[in-house]
Design a protein around this motif. Sequence first.
Motif, PDB file in Angstrom:
ATOM      1  N   ASN A  26       0.839  -1.195   0.000  1.00 36.44           N
ATOM      2  CA  ASN A  26       0.000   0.000   0.000  1.00 36.44           C
ATOM      3  C   ASN A  26       0.878   1.250   0.000  1.00 36.44           C
ATOM      4  O   ASN A  26       1.685   1.455   0.910  1.00 36.44           O
ATOM      5  N   ILE A  27       0.692   2.084  -1.013  1.00 35.67           N
ATOM      6  CA  ILE A  27       1.511   3.294  -1.156  1.00 35.67           C
ATOM      7  C   ILE A  27       1.361   4.227   0.044  1.00 35.67           C
ATOM      8  O   ILE A  27       2.319   4.869   0.468  1.00 35.67           O
ATOM      9  N   SER A  28       0.182   4.315   0.607  1.00 32.12           N
ATOM     10  CA  SER A  28      -0.041   5.198   1.755  1.00 32.12           C
ATOM     11  C   SER A  28       0.768   4.753   2.965  1.00 32.12           C
ATOM     12  O   SER A  28       1.281   5.583   3.721  1.00 32.12           O
ATOM     13  N   VAL A  29       0.908   3.459   3.142  1.00 31.65           N
ATOM     14  CA  VAL A  29       1.700   2.925   4.253  1.00 31.65           C
ATOM     15  C   VAL A  29       3.174   3.263   4.028  1.00 31.65           C
ATOM     16  O   VAL A  29       3.864   3.726   4.944  1.00 31.65           O
ATOM     17  N   ARG A  30       3.651   3.054   2.787  1.00 30.38           N
ATOM     18  CA  ARG A  30       5.052   3.368   2.475  1.00 30.38           C
ATOM     19  C   ARG A  30       5.343   4.845   2.717  1.00 30.38           C
ATOM     20  O   ARG A  30       6.354   5.207   3.321  1.00 30.38           O
ATOM     21  N   GLU A  55      12.299   2.296  -4.942  1.00 26.66           N
ATOM     22  CA  GLU A  55      11.771   2.332  -6.313  1.00 26.66           C
ATOM     23  C   GLU A  55      10.550   3.234  -6.443  1.00 26.66           C
ATOM     24  O   GLU A  55      10.246   3.725  -7.526  1.00 26.66           O
ATOM     25  N   ASP A  56       9.843   3.479  -5.350  1.00 28.98           N
ATOM     26  CA  ASP A  56       8.670   4.355  -5.346  1.00 28.98           C
ATOM     27  C   ASP A  56       9.143   5.808  -5.222  1.00 28.98           C
ATOM     28  O   ASP A  56       9.687   6.214  -4.199  1.00 28.98           O
ATOM     29  N   ARG A  57       8.943   6.586  -6.274  1.00 29.05           N
ATOM     30  CA  ARG A  57       9.408   7.981  -6.299  1.00 29.05           C
ATOM     31  C   ARG A  57       8.784   8.826  -5.183  1.00 29.05           C
ATOM     32  O   ARG A  57       9.398   9.753  -4.688  1.00 29.05           O
ATOM     33  N   TRP A  61      10.796  11.137  -2.622  1.00 28.20           N
ATOM     34  CA  TRP A  61      10.499  12.563  -2.528  1.00 28.20           C
ATOM     35  C   TRP A  61      10.243  12.995  -1.087  1.00 28.20           C
ATOM     36  O   TRP A  61      10.577  14.117  -0.706  1.00 28.20           O
ATOM     37  N   ASN A  62       9.687  12.103  -0.287  1.00 32.66           N
ATOM     38  CA  ASN A  62       9.393  12.431   1.107  1.00 32.66           C
ATOM     39  C   ASN A  62      10.630  12.432   2.003  1.00 32.66           C
ATOM     40  O   ASN A  62      10.614  13.018   3.084  1.00 32.66           O
ATOM     41  N   VAL A  63      11.697  11.789   1.572  1.00 30.68           N
ATOM     42  CA  VAL A  63      12.875  11.661   2.422  1.00 30.68           C
ATOM     43  C   VAL A  63      13.488  13.020   2.788  1.00 30.68           C
ATOM     44  O   VAL A  63      13.703  13.289   3.977  1.00 30.68           O
ATOM     45  N   SER A  87      14.294  14.875 -10.073  1.00 28.18           N
ATOM     46  CA  SER A  87      14.389  16.315  -9.834  1.00 28.18           C
ATOM     47  C   SER A  87      13.564  16.752  -8.621  1.00 28.18           C
ATOM     48  O   SER A  87      13.949  17.676  -7.917  1.00 28.18           O
ATOM     49  N   THR A  88      12.456  16.074  -8.354  1.00 25.57           N
ATOM     50  CA  THR A  88      11.644  16.446  -7.188  1.00 25.57           C
ATOM     51  C   THR A  88      12.411  16.202  -5.894  1.00 25.57           C
ATOM     52  O   THR A  88      12.302  16.975  -4.944  1.00 25.57           O
ATOM     53  N   VAL A  89      13.203  15.153  -5.865  1.00 19.88           N
ATOM     54  CA  VAL A  89      14.021  14.848  -4.686  1.00 19.88           C
ATOM     55  C   VAL A  89      15.126  15.893  -4.556  1.00 19.88           C
ATOM     56  O   VAL A  89      15.388  16.389  -3.451  1.00 19.88           O
ATOM     57  N   ARG A  90      15.751  16.247  -5.668  1.00 26.01           N
ATOM     58  CA  ARG A  90      16.820  17.261  -5.634  1.00 26.01           C
ATOM     59  C   ARG A  90      16.287  18.593  -5.102  1.00 26.01           C
ATOM     60  O   ARG A  90      16.903  19.216  -4.239  1.00 26.01           O
TER      61      ARG A  90
END
Length: 186
Positions: A26-30, A55-57, A61-63, A87-90
């Motif tokens: 579940n993406i919400s859990v991740r 692998e989940d962008r 991005w949340n990191v 780029s969103t992570v950068r």
Amino acid sequence: VMDIMNLGRLGPEAIPALERALQHQNISVRQAAVPALGQIGADALPALEKASKHEDRQVCWNVPRALGPIGPAALPLLEKLIRHEASTVRRSALSSIAQAGPEGIPILEAAIQSQDTEIRAGVANMLGEMGPEGVPLLAIALQDEASTVRASAERNAGKTGAAGMLLVEQARQKAPSHHGPIPLHT
């Protein structure tokens, strides 16, 4: 999902459970696992570094956002994330570094000298978040060879205060052909 978010309050002993949550279908859990790791603080840095390679962008991005509140201990990982493939992570990493205050300035000083135009433009975009502390970097960005970097610096100059606005005016007078009318955010 709320249970996952609350795990961060338990401290370091919750790290193994949150690492497992990063692998949940579940993406919400991740996604909820990342800020929960951030709540734990510096003890969770290895898990957050691992999450930055997920692998989940959306997880990646949340990191940087989760790293920001950790403070100076998170700066080495944030510096690595400036070069992330997404780029969103950068952009998120640059924002967290800019919000780190004086401790983040050496990283941004190095990044504004990068060969990568996108990184330099990203730093210029974050100058407004730094306030007056961003003025020395603004001076560098306003002289950049890339118009995108100069334009980003100009747009954000007003947020750095009067000194930033003065630098923009000086840069426009020195090289008027490089600088069109760019709205300044104050």
